[in-house]
Design a protein around this motif. Structure first.
Motif, PDB file in Angstrom:
ATOM      1  N   VAL A  41      18.093  -9.742   4.713  1.00 53.99           N
ATOM      2  CA  VAL A  41      16.870  -9.708   3.905  1.00 53.99           C
ATOM      3  C   VAL A  41      16.054 -10.949   4.214  1.00 53.99           C
ATOM      4  O   VAL A  41      16.605 -12.050   4.349  1.00 53.99           O
ATOM      5  N   THR A  42      14.742 -10.794   4.325  1.00 56.49           N
ATOM      6  CA  THR A  42      13.875 -11.927   4.646  1.00 56.49           C
ATOM      7  C   THR A  42      12.906 -12.212   3.501  1.00 56.49           C
ATOM      8  O   THR A  42      12.419 -11.303   2.841  1.00 56.49           O
ATOM      9  N   CYS A  45       8.320 -10.710   3.614  1.00 56.15           N
ATOM     10  CA  CYS A  45       9.202 -10.211   2.550  1.00 56.15           C
ATOM     11  C   CYS A  45       9.667  -8.793   2.872  1.00 56.15           C
ATOM     12  O   CYS A  45       8.851  -7.884   3.006  1.00 56.15           O
ATOM     13  N   SER A  46      10.961  -8.607   2.946  1.00 59.66           N
ATOM     14  CA  SER A  46      11.497  -7.309   3.352  1.00 59.66           C
ATOM     15  C   SER A  46      11.756  -6.369   2.185  1.00 59.66           C
ATOM     16  O   SER A  46      12.120  -5.212   2.389  1.00 59.66           O
ATOM     17  N   THR A  47      11.577  -6.842   0.945  1.00 58.57           N
ATOM     18  CA  THR A  47      11.740  -5.969  -0.226  1.00 58.57           C
ATOM     19  C   THR A  47      10.514  -6.078  -1.112  1.00 58.57           C
ATOM     20  O   THR A  47       9.826  -7.116  -1.136  1.00 58.57           O
ATOM     21  N   ASP A  48      10.250  -5.027  -1.874  1.00 56.61           N
ATOM     22  CA  ASP A  48       9.103  -5.032  -2.786  1.00 56.61           C
ATOM     23  C   ASP A  48       9.266  -6.069  -3.889  1.00 56.61           C
ATOM     24  O   ASP A  48       8.291  -6.681  -4.334  1.00 56.61           O
ATOM     25  N   THR A  49      10.501  -6.279  -4.330  1.00 53.13           N
ATOM     26  CA  THR A  49      10.746  -7.263  -5.389  1.00 53.13           C
ATOM     27  C   THR A  49      10.340  -8.662  -4.932  1.00 53.13           C
ATOM     28  O   THR A  49       9.660  -9.403  -5.663  1.00 53.13           O
ATOM     29  N   LEU A  50      10.746  -9.024  -3.725  1.00 54.95           N
ATOM     30  CA  LEU A  50      10.382 -10.334  -3.196  1.00 54.95           C
ATOM     31  C   LEU A  50       8.878 -10.438  -2.984  1.00 54.95           C
ATOM     32  O   LEU A  50       8.264 -11.472  -3.272  1.00 54.95           O
ATOM     33  N   ARG A  92      -2.642   4.822  -2.499  1.00 47.82           N
ATOM     34  CA  ARG A  92      -1.564   4.605  -3.469  1.00 47.82           C
ATOM     35  C   ARG A  92      -0.269   5.264  -3.029  1.00 47.82           C
ATOM     36  O   ARG A  92       0.804   4.928  -3.501  1.00 47.82           O
ATOM     37  N   LEU A  93      -0.372   6.244  -2.105  1.00 44.49           N
ATOM     38  CA  LEU A  93       0.813   6.942  -1.629  1.00 44.49           C
ATOM     39  C   LEU A  93       1.455   6.247  -0.442  1.00 44.49           C
ATOM     40  O   LEU A  93       2.574   6.585  -0.056  1.00 44.49           O
ATOM     41  N   LEU A  94       0.759   5.273   0.157  1.00 44.67           N
ATOM     42  CA  LEU A  94       1.241   4.686   1.400  1.00 44.67           C
ATOM     43  C   LEU A  94       2.601   4.008   1.278  1.00 44.67           C
ATOM     44  O   LEU A  94       3.473   4.225   2.123  1.00 44.67           O
ATOM     45  N   PRO A  95       2.847   3.164   0.266  1.00 45.14           N
ATOM     46  CA  PRO A  95       4.167   2.528   0.210  1.00 45.14           C
ATOM     47  C   PRO A  95       5.318   3.523   0.167  1.00 45.14           C
ATOM     48  O   PRO A  95       6.337   3.347   0.831  1.00 45.14           O
ATOM     49  N   ASP A  96       5.153   4.608  -0.627  1.00 47.22           N
ATOM     50  CA  ASP A  96       6.214   5.602  -0.715  1.00 47.22           C
ATOM     51  C   ASP A  96       6.395   6.328   0.618  1.00 47.22           C
ATOM     52  O   ASP A  96       7.512   6.648   1.026  1.00 47.22           O
ATOM     53  N   MET A  97       5.276   6.590   1.314  1.00 47.33           N
ATOM     54  CA  MET A  97       5.355   7.267   2.614  1.00 47.33           C
ATOM     55  C   MET A  97       6.071   6.393   3.636  1.00 47.33           C
ATOM     56  O   MET A  97       6.841   6.880   4.465  1.00 47.33           O
ATOM     57  N   VAL A  98       5.819   5.089   3.573  1.00 45.70           N
ATOM     58  CA  VAL A  98       6.494   4.168   4.486  1.00 45.70           C
ATOM     59  C   VAL A  98       7.994   4.156   4.229  1.00 45.70           C
ATOM     60  O   VAL A  98       8.805   4.181   5.161  1.00 45.70           O
TER      61      VAL A  98
END
Length: 342
Positions: free
Chosen positions: A210-211, A250-255, A325-331
């Motif tokens: 994780v970065t 950042c490799s995660t949405d939380t970070l 708004r759909l892009l993150p889920d599509m990725v």
């Protein structure tokens, strides 16, 4: 290029064809200047020696030499161009690292200034020269080592290895590289969990590596003040460019959300409008996610991407214009398909 061409390139002389020689000379009216940049993030604040060659007699010849050295640097197997290149390399191996691996960083001590040896920072050919010297050294160093790291990547004199053996074999390797050259020595940091390299924190997790964004303890985040006389687009670009950098690292949405919130607080403390910062961050994420999706889907037209909400397209296909708004889920779905195939 004949000898005269080389001399003209070095001296900055223009000799057009025709009668006589008209000379456009470059004035070298000053000597190189030596000074120190204190490393305030290190114990005892050692100085980084700089020999600035701007305007000195060696400036042009250094530039000329660098024009031949620089193309060779990118062909070095361990070469890292920048953070983006490092993240790309890391992405290729992050799911292949054993749980017992040791994360390591090496720093070459005094590579640029060795009294009567080496090269000083401040001349154009110094980074290329240092890179090529280190390439030749590490080839011999690694080929003679009793054990080798799983990964060995280098940004000039900062090295990122991943060690697959135990602690004893790593200690043996460190002793080997520190006794290999009479003046080049390596300082090291190592951890079973997390290390910092460039502006990235790399952490081992159950899902690989994780970065996260790394900032030195001395970083006070003194961004440009909002009441500066700079053009408005320059001030808006701070939030946009920094958000792109955070999203890239950042490799995660939380970070990402955590670092984005911190960025907004830093910018607001410098007088910037929070709504404006949020808008620029949103634009940056949309742009970065779009580029990522284009890469994952083979550079498909972003205005026509398959979706669950159809409109009539070519033949029997159903396509719609993408809602950002759909892009993150599509990725996430595209990444999941990529990992499944691999």
């Amino acid at each position: 290029m004949d000898r005269c061409d080389i001399k003209r390139s070095i001296l900055g002389v223009s000799w057009p064809s025709g009668q006589g020689h008209r000379v456009q000379a470059v004035a070298f009216d000053q000597q190189a200047r030596f000074y120190l940049l204190p490393k305030i993030h290190k114990p005892n604040n050692p100085g980084r020696p700089i020999v600035s060659g701007n305007g000195s007699p060696t400036e042009r010849i250094s530039e000329f030499v660098d024009s031949f050295l620089k193309p060779l640097v990118c062909r070095i197997p361990s070469f890292i161009k920048d953070t983006k290149d490092f993240l790309h390399k890391l992405d290729e191996v992050k799911h292949q690292i054993p749980d017992s691996a040791i994360l390591v960083t090496f720093d070459v001590s005094s590579l640029h200034f060795l009294q009567v040896q080496g090269t000083a920072m401040g001349t154009k050919m110094a980074p290329s020269y240092a890179n090529l010297f280190m390439s030749q050294l590490e080839d011999r160093l690694l080929s003679s080592a009793p054990n080798r790291p799983l990964v060995w990547w280098r940004f000039i004199d900062d090295i990122f290895p991943i060690w697959g053996g135990d602690q004893d074999s790593l200690d043996e390797f460190i002793n080997h590289i520190n006794s290999f050259h009479p003046t080049i020595k390596f300082t090291t940091e190592q951890s079973l969990t997390s290390v910092n390299f460039l502006d990235v924190t790399i952490t081992k997790s159950l899902n690989g590596l994780v970065t996260d964004v790394y900032s030195k303890p001395t970083d006070t985040h003194q961004y440009l003040l909002s009441n500066s006389c700079h053009p408005s687009h320059c001030k808006k670009a701070i939030a946009y460019s920094q958000a792109l950098r955070i999203r890239r690292i950042c490799s995660t949405d939380t970070l990402y959300k955590r670092r984005s919130s911190e960025l907004r607080k830093h910018l607001v403390s410098r007088g910037h409008s929070e709504p404006c910062c949020s808008m620029q961050q949103h634009a940056a994420v949309t742009s970065g996610t779009k580029m990522m999706l284009e890469k994952l889907l083979g550079n498909a037209d972003m205005d026509e991407v398959p979706s669950l909400t159809p409109r009539q397209g070519y033949g029997n296909s159903h396509v719609i214009s993408v809602d950002v708004r759909l892009l993150p889920d599509m990725v996430e779905r595209a990444l999941a398909r990529t990992h499944t195939v691999s």
